[in-house]
Design an enzyme around this catalytic site. Structure first.
Site, PDB file in Angstrom:
ATOM      1  N   GLU A   1       0.884  -1.171   0.000  1.00 51.95           N
ATOM      2  CA  GLU A   1       0.000   0.000   0.000  1.00 51.95           C
ATOM      3  C   GLU A   1       0.918   1.216   0.000  1.00 51.95           C
ATOM      4  O   GLU A   1       1.483   1.571   1.040  1.00 51.95           O
ATOM      5  CB  GLU A   1      -0.906   0.000   1.237  1.00 51.95           C
ATOM      6  CG  GLU A   1      -1.903  -1.163   1.288  1.00 51.95           C
ATOM      7  CD  GLU A   1      -3.059  -1.007   0.310  1.00 51.95           C
ATOM      8  OE1 GLU A   1      -3.084  -0.021  -0.451  1.00 51.95           O
ATOM      9  OE2 GLU A   1      -3.942  -1.881   0.296  1.00 51.95           O
TER      10      GLU A   1
ATOM     11  N   CYS B   1      -2.272   9.341   2.847  1.00 43.89           N
ATOM     12  CA  CYS B   1      -1.819   8.845   1.534  1.00 43.89           C
ATOM     13  C   CYS B   1      -2.846   9.048   0.432  1.00 43.89           C
ATOM     14  O   CYS B   1      -2.491   9.056  -0.746  1.00 43.89           O
ATOM     15  CB  CYS B   1      -1.426   7.369   1.634  1.00 43.89           C
ATOM     16  SG  CYS B   1      -2.765   6.329   2.240  1.00 43.89           S
TER      17      CYS B   1
END
Length: 458
Positions: free
Chosen positions: A199, A233
Site C-alpha cells: 500500500e 496517503c
C-alpha cells in the site's frame, strides 16, 4: 512458526475470539489511543476517533458478521465428466505473515490488515512505525495482553531491526509506506518468493471542472487535504483547474479554511502537526514552489504549518516532484478537461483520482480515461470509509488490496480442490492409452467448455 504448524489459528472459534479481543483493545485503550496520536501528530480527538477507532471497528464488525460465510468452501461449476465429484475453492491461510505499518495513521494501518490476517487464520508479526513513538509504545505494551502470544507478536525498532526482520522467511508480507521503501520490501520478499501487498502513495490529482458548486468543492477539498495536517496517503495532492476556476476557488478555500480552523489555525484544537523535524523540514522546503496564495506561516518549534494553497505552480517545481504529505495544496492551471486528463496520465498512477463537476458526464470521463488505485467523484477521502470497496494502489501507488472481504481474500490462499470417488472407473477409460480418435471425441464431448451460442450433439 511452530504455533502455525500446530494448526491452532485455523478453527473459526479461535479466529473470532482473537478478533473480539481486538475490539476490547480498542474499547479499553480508547483514551490512550487518543492521547498517543495527539502526542505524535497533534491529532484532534474527532479525527483520531474517526480514523483510528470507528473505521477499525467497522472493519471488525463487518468481518465478525460475515466470517463464517467467507470461510466456507466455494463450490464451482463442473463439466459432464465430474458431475458426481466435488470441486471447490478452499480458503487456506498463508501461514506466518508480517505487517509493517506507517506512522500517519498508526493504529488504523496496522489494525485493518491485522483483522484480515487473523480472520484468514494466519499467525502474525506486527511491526508498528518507530516514527509515531508514543503509539508504537502503546501498541507494543498493550496489544500482546489481548492476543494469543504464541501466534501474534509485536516487533519494534527502526530501519536496522526491520532489515533483520525481513531476512526471515515469511509466507506473506503486507507493507504500507512509500514507493522507495516498497521496493526494498519487495526485493527482500523476492529472496524467499514471498507474496506481498504494497500500500504505497503518490500524488493524487484532483480535477475541478468549470461547472461546479465552488463552495462545496472548496469545503470538501480543504477537509481532505488538511485532515491529519495533510499526512494522508489518499489526500488530494494537487488541484487541476482553469485560471477562471482558480480565481473562484481561492476565496472559497480561504473561507473554508477559516470556517474549519478559525482566523489562526495554529490555535485550533482541530488542526494537527507534522510528525517530526525531518518531515517538517522536508515539507517546509516545498513552500518555495510557486507563490503562496493562502497560509504559508510556519513554526518549527511546534512543527506547525498553516493550511497553505500555492498558485503559479509549474509541473517542474519541487512540490510537483514528490508526494506532499503535509498541509500544502498546489494548484496547477490547465486549459480544459482533456489537458487535465493528459496531465494525470503523463505521471505515475496515483492511489486516488478525484474529479468535481456538476455534470456527471465530466466525472465519468475522468473515471474512464484515467487509471488509479481508487476514485471518488465530487468528494475526497470518503471512498475508503466503505468496507465494501477494495482499497489499494496500482503501479507506483501499490500492489494488491484490502478492506472488508478483500482483506480476508488477500490473506487467504485460494486453493483449487477436486475430490473424486474411487469407483466408476469405466468413465475414465477413454482418457487412457492406447489412445484413439473415438476416445478423444468422447473426452472432448464430456469435458469441453462451449460458447453459449454453440450446441453439442452427443
Amino acid at each position: 512458526r511452530a504455533s502455525w504448524l500446530s494448526g491452532k489459528t485455523r478453527p473459526m472459534e479461535y479466529r473470532v475470539a482473537q478478533l473480539e479481543a481486538l475490539g476490547r483493545f480498542l474499547d479499553d485503550k480508547k483514551q490512550e489511543i487518543l492521547e498517543a496520536t495527539a502526542s505524535d501528530l497533534g491529532k484532534a480527538p474527532f479525527e483520531a476517533e474517526l480514523s483510528e477507532i470507528l473505521l477499525c471497528k467497522n472493519e471488525l464488525h463487518e468481518t465478525l458478521n460475515n466470517l463464517s460465510q467467507w470461510m466456507k468452501d466455494e463450490h464451482v461449476n463442473k463439466n459432464l465428466v465430474m458431475q458426481l465429484d466435488s470441486a471447490f475453492i478452499r480458503k487456506d491461510p498463508y501461514g506466518v505473515v508480517l505487517i509493517i505499518a506507517p506512522w500517519n495513521y498508526p493504529i488504523h494501518l496496522f489494525l485493518v490488515p491485522l483483522i484480515g490476517a487473523i480472520a484468514a487464520g494466519n499467525c502474525v508479526i506486527v511491526k508498528p512505525s518507530e516514527v509515531s513513538k508514543n503509539t508504537e509504545r502503546l501498541v507494543a505494551e498493550a496489544l500482546p495482553d489481548y492476543l494469543d502470544k504464541d501466534c501474534f507478536a509485536v516487533v519494534t525498532g527502526g530501519v536496522q531491526e526491520t532489515t533483520r526482520l525481513l531476512e526471515n522467511k515469511f509466507d506473506y508480507i503486507f507493507f504500507t509506506g512509500s514507493p522507495p521503501v516498497g521496493r526494498i520490501i519487495m526485493t527482500a520478499a523476492a529472496k524467499h518468493l514471498t507474496p506481498v501487498t504494497l500500500e504505497l502513495g503518490g500524488k493524487n490529482p484532483c480535477y475541478v471542472s468549470d461547472t461546479c458548486d465552488v463552495t462545496n468543492v472548496a469545503r470538501r477539498v480543504a477537509w481532505g487535504r488538511f485532515f491529519n495536517a495533510g499526512q494522508t496517503c489518499i489526500a488530494p495532492d494537487y488541484l487541476l483547474c482553469t485560471i477562471e476556476m482558480q480565481e473562484k476557488l481561492l476565496p472559497a478555500l480561504r473561507k473554508a479554511i477559516s470556517d474549519f480552523y478559525g482566523p489562526n489555525p495554529r490555535e485550533s484544537p482541530d488542526f494537527g502537526r507534522i510528525v517530526n523535524d525531518k518531515q517538517f523540514q522536508r515539507v517546509q522546503r516545498l513552500l518555495g514552489s510557486g507563490r503562496v496564495a493562502i497560509g504559508g506561516q510556519t513554526d518549527e518549534a511546534e512543527r506547525y504549518m498553516a493550511p497553505t494553497v500555492l498558485v503559479d505552480v509549474q509541473p517542474s517545481d519541487p512540490v510537483m516532484q514528490e508526494e506532499v504529505f503535509g498541509p500544502i495544496l498546489p494548484i496547477v492551471v490547465i486549459a480544459n478537461m482533456d489537458e487535465a486528463i493528459d496531465f494525470i496520465n503523463s505521471r505515475e498512477r496515483p492511489l486516488a483520482v478525484y474529479a468535481f463537476s456538476s455534470n456527471d458526464k465530466v466525472v465519468s470521463q475522468v473515471l474512464e480515461r484515467t487509471s488509479s488505485g481508487g476514485f471518488c467523484g465530487n468528494d475526497t477521502l470518503m471512498h475508503v470509509t466503505l468496507t465494501s470497496l477494495p482499497f489499494g494502489g496500482i503501479g507506483n501507488s501499490g500492489l494488491g488490496l484490502h478492506h472488508g472481504k478483500f482483506s480476508f481474500d488477500t490473506f487467504s490462499h485460494h486453493r483449487g480442490c477436486l475430490k473424486r470417488g474411487m469407483g466408476w472407473e469405466s468413465l475414465n477409460a477413454p482418457r487412457y492409452p492406447p489412445y484413439s480418435k473415438t476416445n478423444f471425441g468422447i473426452v472432448q464431448a464430456t469435458s469441453k467448455v462451449t460458447r453459449k451460442s454453440d450446441c453439442t450433439l452427443l
